[in-house]
Each structure stands twice: as structure tokens, then as C-alpha cells.
Design a protein around this motif. Structure first.
Motif, PDB file in Angstrom:
ATOM      1  N   HIS A   1      46.444  63.403  49.348  1.00 41.21           N
ATOM      2  CA  HIS A   1      45.428  62.507  49.895  1.00 41.21           C
ATOM      3  C   HIS A   1      44.695  61.730  48.803  1.00 41.21           C
ATOM      4  N   GLY A   2      45.381  61.473  47.703  1.00 38.76           N
ATOM      5  CA  GLY A   2      44.862  60.579  46.682  1.00 38.76           C
ATOM      6  C   GLY A   2      43.617  61.055  45.967  1.00 38.76           C
ATOM      7  N   TRP A   3      43.601  62.322  45.532  1.00 39.29           N
ATOM      8  CA  TRP A   3      42.399  62.835  44.867  1.00 39.29           C
ATOM      9  C   TRP A   3      42.071  62.051  43.607  1.00 39.29           C
ATOM     10  N   GLN A   4      43.091  61.581  42.887  1.00 43.77           N
ATOM     11  CA  GLN A   4      42.818  60.818  41.665  1.00 43.77           C
ATOM     12  C   GLN A   4      42.103  59.515  41.982  1.00 43.77           C
ATOM     13  N   HIS A   5      42.548  58.785  42.999  1.00 43.26           N
ATOM     14  CA  HIS A   5      41.891  57.525  43.347  1.00 43.26           C
ATOM     15  C   HIS A   5      40.482  57.739  43.881  1.00 43.26           C
ATOM     16  N   GLU A   6      40.257  58.853  44.578  1.00 44.41           N
ATOM     17  CA  GLU A   6      38.900  59.170  45.016  1.00 44.41           C
ATOM     18  C   GLU A   6      37.995  59.366  43.799  1.00 44.41           C
ATOM     19  N   LEU A   7      38.521  60.019  42.777  1.00 41.71           N
ATOM     20  CA  LEU A   7      37.770  60.218  41.540  1.00 41.71           C
ATOM     21  C   LEU A   7      37.565  58.882  40.824  1.00 41.71           C
ATOM     22  N   PHE A   8      38.595  58.033  40.819  1.00 43.74           N
ATOM     23  CA  PHE A   8      38.475  56.680  40.267  1.00 43.74           C
ATOM     24  C   PHE A   8      37.269  55.980  40.869  1.00 43.74           C
ATOM     25  N   PHE A   9      37.216  55.991  42.207  1.00 42.53           N
ATOM     26  CA  PHE A   9      36.202  55.229  42.924  1.00 42.53           C
ATOM     27  C   PHE A   9      34.802  55.658  42.512  1.00 42.53           C
ATOM     28  N   ASP A  10      34.604  56.958  42.354  1.00 45.37           N
ATOM     29  CA  ASP A  10      33.270  57.477  42.058  1.00 45.37           C
ATOM     30  C   ASP A  10      32.911  57.458  40.579  1.00 45.37           C
ATOM     31  N   SER A  11      33.920  57.477  39.694  1.00 42.25           N
ATOM     32  CA  SER A  11      33.610  57.698  38.276  1.00 42.25           C
ATOM     33  C   SER A  11      34.159  56.668  37.294  1.00 42.25           C
ATOM     34  N   TYR A  12      35.120  55.825  37.697  1.00 46.24           N
ATOM     35  CA  TYR A  12      35.781  54.970  36.706  1.00 46.24           C
ATOM     36  C   TYR A  12      35.724  53.469  36.993  1.00 46.24           C
ATOM     37  N   VAL A  13      35.171  53.062  38.118  1.00 41.94           N
ATOM     38  CA  VAL A  13      35.174  51.631  38.457  1.00 41.94           C
ATOM     39  C   VAL A  13      34.440  50.815  37.395  1.00 41.94           C
ATOM     40  N   ASP A  14      33.257  51.246  36.993  1.00 39.84           N
ATOM     41  CA  ASP A  14      32.477  50.499  36.001  1.00 39.84           C
ATOM     42  C   ASP A  14      33.204  50.422  34.665  1.00 39.84           C
ATOM     43  N   GLN A  15      33.836  51.521  34.258  1.00 41.60           N
ATOM     44  CA  GLN A  15      34.513  51.546  32.971  1.00 41.60           C
ATOM     45  C   GLN A  15      35.739  50.644  32.968  1.00 41.60           C
ATOM     46  N   ILE A  16      36.519  50.680  34.025  1.00 42.61           N
ATOM     47  CA  ILE A  16      37.693  49.807  34.112  1.00 42.61           C
ATOM     48  C   ILE A  16      37.253  48.344  34.164  1.00 42.61           C
ATOM     49  N   ALA A  17      36.245  48.055  34.998  1.00 44.89           N
ATOM     50  CA  ALA A  17      35.758  46.681  35.134  1.00 44.89           C
ATOM     51  C   ALA A  17      35.214  46.158  33.808  1.00 44.89           C
ATOM     52  N   GLY A  18      34.493  47.010  33.074  1.00 46.20           N
ATOM     53  CA  GLY A  18      33.973  46.590  31.771  1.00 46.20           C
ATOM     54  C   GLY A  18      35.079  46.261  30.795  1.00 46.20           C
ATOM     55  N   GLY A  19      36.154  47.056  30.820  1.00 48.44           N
ATOM     56  CA  GLY A  19      37.286  46.776  29.942  1.00 48.44           C
ATOM     57  C   GLY A  19      37.969  45.468  30.278  1.00 48.44           C
ATOM     58  N   VAL A  20      38.138  45.191  31.577  1.00 51.21           N
ATOM     59  CA  VAL A  20      38.775  43.943  32.006  1.00 51.21           C
ATOM     60  C   VAL A  20      37.928  42.746  31.585  1.00 51.21           C
ATOM     61  N   GLU A  21      36.625  42.838  31.787  1.00 49.02           N
ATOM     62  CA  GLU A  21      35.755  41.717  31.407  1.00 49.02           C
ATOM     63  C   GLU A  21      35.781  41.490  29.896  1.00 49.02           C
ATOM     64  N   ASN A  22      35.810  42.576  29.123  1.00 49.79           N
ATOM     65  CA  ASN A  22      35.862  42.420  27.666  1.00 49.79           C
ATOM     66  C   ASN A  22      37.137  41.716  27.228  1.00 49.79           C
ATOM     67  N   ILE A  23      38.258  42.026  27.876  1.00 54.49           N
ATOM     68  CA  ILE A  23      39.510  41.338  27.541  1.00 54.49           C
ATOM     69  C   ILE A  23      39.418  39.865  27.928  1.00 54.49           C
ATOM     70  N   HIS A  24      38.844  39.573  29.098  1.00 54.62           N
ATOM     71  CA  HIS A  24      38.721  38.176  29.536  1.00 54.62           C
ATOM     72  C   HIS A  24      37.837  37.389  28.569  1.00 54.62           C
ATOM     73  N   LYS A  25      36.812  38.025  28.022  1.00 55.27           N
ATOM     74  CA  LYS A  25      35.904  37.332  27.100  1.00 55.27           C
ATOM     75  C   LYS A  25      36.580  36.963  25.787  1.00 55.27           C
ATOM     76  N   LEU A  26      37.744  37.556  25.510  1.00 54.89           N
ATOM     77  CA  LEU A  26      38.496  37.159  24.316  1.00 54.89           C
ATOM     78  C   LEU A  26      39.107  35.773  24.481  1.00 54.89           C
ATOM     79  N   PHE A  27      39.022  35.247  25.705  1.00 58.93           N
ATOM     80  CA  PHE A  27      39.456  33.884  26.023  1.00 58.93           C
ATOM     81  C   PHE A  27      38.217  33.129  26.519  1.00 58.93           C
ATOM     82  N   PRO A  28      37.266  32.834  25.626  1.00 59.90           N
ATOM     83  CA  PRO A  28      35.942  32.345  26.041  1.00 59.90           C
ATOM     84  C   PRO A  28      35.960  31.087  26.895  1.00 59.90           C
ATOM     85  N   GLU A  29      36.831  30.142  26.573  1.00 57.84           N
ATOM     86  CA  GLU A  29      36.871  28.904  27.345  1.00 57.84           C
ATOM     87  C   GLU A  29      37.305  29.176  28.783  1.00 57.84           C
TER      88      GLU A  29
END
Length: 328
Positions: free
Chosen positions: A237-265
Motif C-alpha cells: 500500500h505504498g508505505w514509502q510514498h506515504e512517508l515521502f508525502f509527510d517527510s520529503y516533499v519540501d526537500q525534493i522541491a527545494g532540490g528541484v528549485e535549486n537546479i532550476h536556479k542554475l538556469f537563471p534566465e
């Protein structure tokens, strides 16, 4: 073909060895890779980067193969060909960074410049490195291997962008078409998402398997948290994704935004464009919604936002122009 460690198993030779702190910025670096096949033949390939100096440690320092630290206060972001290490002065021998030794690349990954470029950027991104910290040090018990594959599908036969296998070594598979066609920030989300799966698999392996997690049921630790989610949701029943939702969304999102900022324009223009979209609030909220696309099977997934989340994800994949490795 066998997989190759970023440095130890691809026989990387670094030439024109200078660093930022010598003055005048960073010099070019040529990375020559050799692959020896079962029939004894050897294939060589080279790529050149404007970098030979990448800051891995905090405070603008880099650990070298000789276990010393070099100051490098103004190192730029790594581009294609950068390998995330600084060789000892005056040396042209193979250099192995303790920080990245356990990352293994399949030949499909090594031969894709865009994939290597993105991994180099991620290895210098704090969220990604924190997620994989137990798979990066030299004393790690488990390796993680990155693979590109055509028409990637899960066990149900559904086509997916990324997939993590609980094997030895742990395998992070990325769909080849997605790697070649999608934007860097979109693929970064896929890779960071799969990195979290690899982390959780590594944690379970390190204690001897899922059956051993119950021993941590009374602990307020990461292992205790793993047991709580596995006990509540189970492997079916997707225990890992349930844990993702509660504990890792901010961290993953922060990493994605940091990579996007490497392309400032592109980062600025993209979000200026998105400001007119229904449901768009700000960049921070946007990247969190992007992460939720991969968690649609969880109990807390906001189903009313499903179409908007999928639309935002497609926008990042297709409308972002961040599709070429940045250059100096």
C-alpha cells in the motif's frame, strides 16, 4: 557492459590541473574515460569542461585524493565534464573522491552528456547529497547505480519516468527519452524522487530487512519512523510514498528549485509566465506541487488539484528552456 564508478571505475585522467585559488578563475579540464570490454579491447573517449574545481565540502573547500583540503572560494557550478573533484597539485594520476566513490554509472549513463551533467549538478546540491549521504561515503555498505533505459516500465507494465530497484547494487533507472527531451529541473525531480527510494531501501538493508524494522518500534528515530509507516501502510500500500508525502516533499522541491536556479534566465521567465496560470501561487508552492505528481497514490494526495498538478508538471517538462548543460 559493466557499470563504472564516477571516478574509480572509469579511469578518469585529469589534465591542465589548476584551481580557482591560483588566481584568474578556473582552467579547462579534459576528462578521458577508458572502457575495457570482455574481449580485451579498450575504448577511449574524452570530454572537456571549463572546470577543474568544484566545491563539495562546506566553506568552499574540497577533499582531494590525498585526504587534504584545498581552498577554492569562487568555484562556479559544474558543467558537463566536471567530475566533482580537485586533483592534488602537479598530479595527473587517477583521483578518487571519497564523497562520490559509491556512485556507479552504467555505460548508458556515462555515454549521455546530459545525464552526466545533471548528476554533477545534483552532487553539488545540498538536498540531493543529504538524501544520498549514506550511499556516498567510502565506508557505505551499499552502492547505488544510475542507468538509462528505453521505454522504462514498472512491474504493472505502466510507462514511468524513473524507477528504483532494491537490488545489489541499488539501481536508479531513468527513462532515456525523458532524459533526452525534458528540461533539467523536470528530470532533477525524477532523480531526487528516486534517490529517496534508494535511501529508504538502503536503510532497510542496513538493519537486515523489513522484518528487522520492528526492533525500532519504540524509537523516535528515522528507523522508528520507517517501522511506523511500514506497520501502518504495508509494502502493498505504498508505505514509502506515504512517508515521502509527510517527510520529503519540501526537500525534493527545494532540490528541484535549486537546479532550476542554475538556469537563471529560464527560471525568471518561466515563473513570470506561470504567474497567470490558475492555481499558481509562487515558485516555492509550484515546486511542491511538481513533487506531488509522483505521490498520486497516497492517502493525502489532493485529488481536487490532480489536473493542475499534472499540468504544472508538463509545463516544467516542456516549456522550460533549461535543456542544455550550462557553460561558463
Amino acid at each position: 557492459m559493466v557499470g563504472f564508478s564516477i571516478l574509480a571505475l572509469i579511469n578518469a585522467l585529469l589534465e591542465t590541473i589548476r584551481c580557482c585559488h591560483t588566481g584568474g578563475g578556473c582552467s579547462q579540464t579534459t576528462v578521458t574515460s577508458s572502457k575495457t570490454y570482455s574481449d580485451g579491447t579498450t575504448e577511449y573517449s574524452s570530454r572537456t569542461s571549463g572546470l577543474d574545481c568544484v566545491s563539495i565540502e562546506g566553506g568552499g573547500t574540497i577533499k582531494t585524493a590525498s585526504n587534504t583540503f584545498e581552498e577554492c572560494p569562487e568555484c562556479p557550478t559544474p558543467t558537463d565534464g566536471g567530475v566533482g573533484i580537485l586533483p592534488p597539485k602537479g598530479s595527473t594520476e587517477e583521483v578518487v573522491s571519497e564523497e562520490v566513490e559509491k556512485i556507479v554509472l552504467d555505460s548508458t549513463f556515462v555515454n549521455n552528456p546530459k545525464a552526466v551533467c545533471l548528476l554533477n549538478m545534483l552532487l553539488n546540491e545540498a538536498n540531493f547529497r543529504d538524501i544520498l549521504k549514506n550511499l556516498l561515503p567510502e565506508n557505505s555498505k551499499f552502492d547505488v547505480k544510475f542507468i538509462l533505459t528505453k521505454d522504462l516500465r514498472n512491474l504493472a507494465g505502466v510507462k514511468v519516468d524513473g524507477l528504483t530497484r532494491n537490488s545489489s547494487p541499488l539501481q536508479i533507472l531513468i527513462d532515456l527519452d525523458i532524459m533526452n527531451s525534458a528540461s533539467f529541473p523536470y528530470i532533477a525531480e525524477v532523480m531526487i524522487h528516486e534517490a529517496v527510494h534508494a535511501k529508504l531501501y538502503e536503510m532497510v538493508k542496513s538493519v537486515g530487512g523489513l522484518s528487522k524494522l520492528s526492533e525500532f518500534s519504540n524509537e523516535e528515530s528515522e528507523f522508528g519512523q520507517l517501522w511506523a509507516y511500514y506497520d501502518k501502510y504495508g509494502s502493498q500500500h505504498g508505505w514509502q510514498h506515504e512517508l515521502f508525502f509527510d517527510s520529503y516533499v519540501d526537500q525534493i522541491a527545494g532540490g528541484v528549485e535549486n537546479i532550476h536556479k542554475l538556469f537563471p534566465e529560464d527560471y525568471i521567465k518561466f515563473h513570470q509566465f506561470m504567474e497567470g496560470a490558475d492555481g499558481y501561487i509562487d515558485p516555492t508552492d509550484f515546486y511542491k506541487k511538481i513533487v506531488l505528481k509522483g505521490l498520486a497514490n497516497t492517502s493525502k494526495y489532493p485529488k481536487l488539484w490532480d489536473m493542475r498538478i499534472k499540468s504544472f508538471s508538463n509545463d516544467l517538462k516542456s516549456l522550460s528552456t533549461a535543456k542544455k548543460c550550462p557553460t561558463n
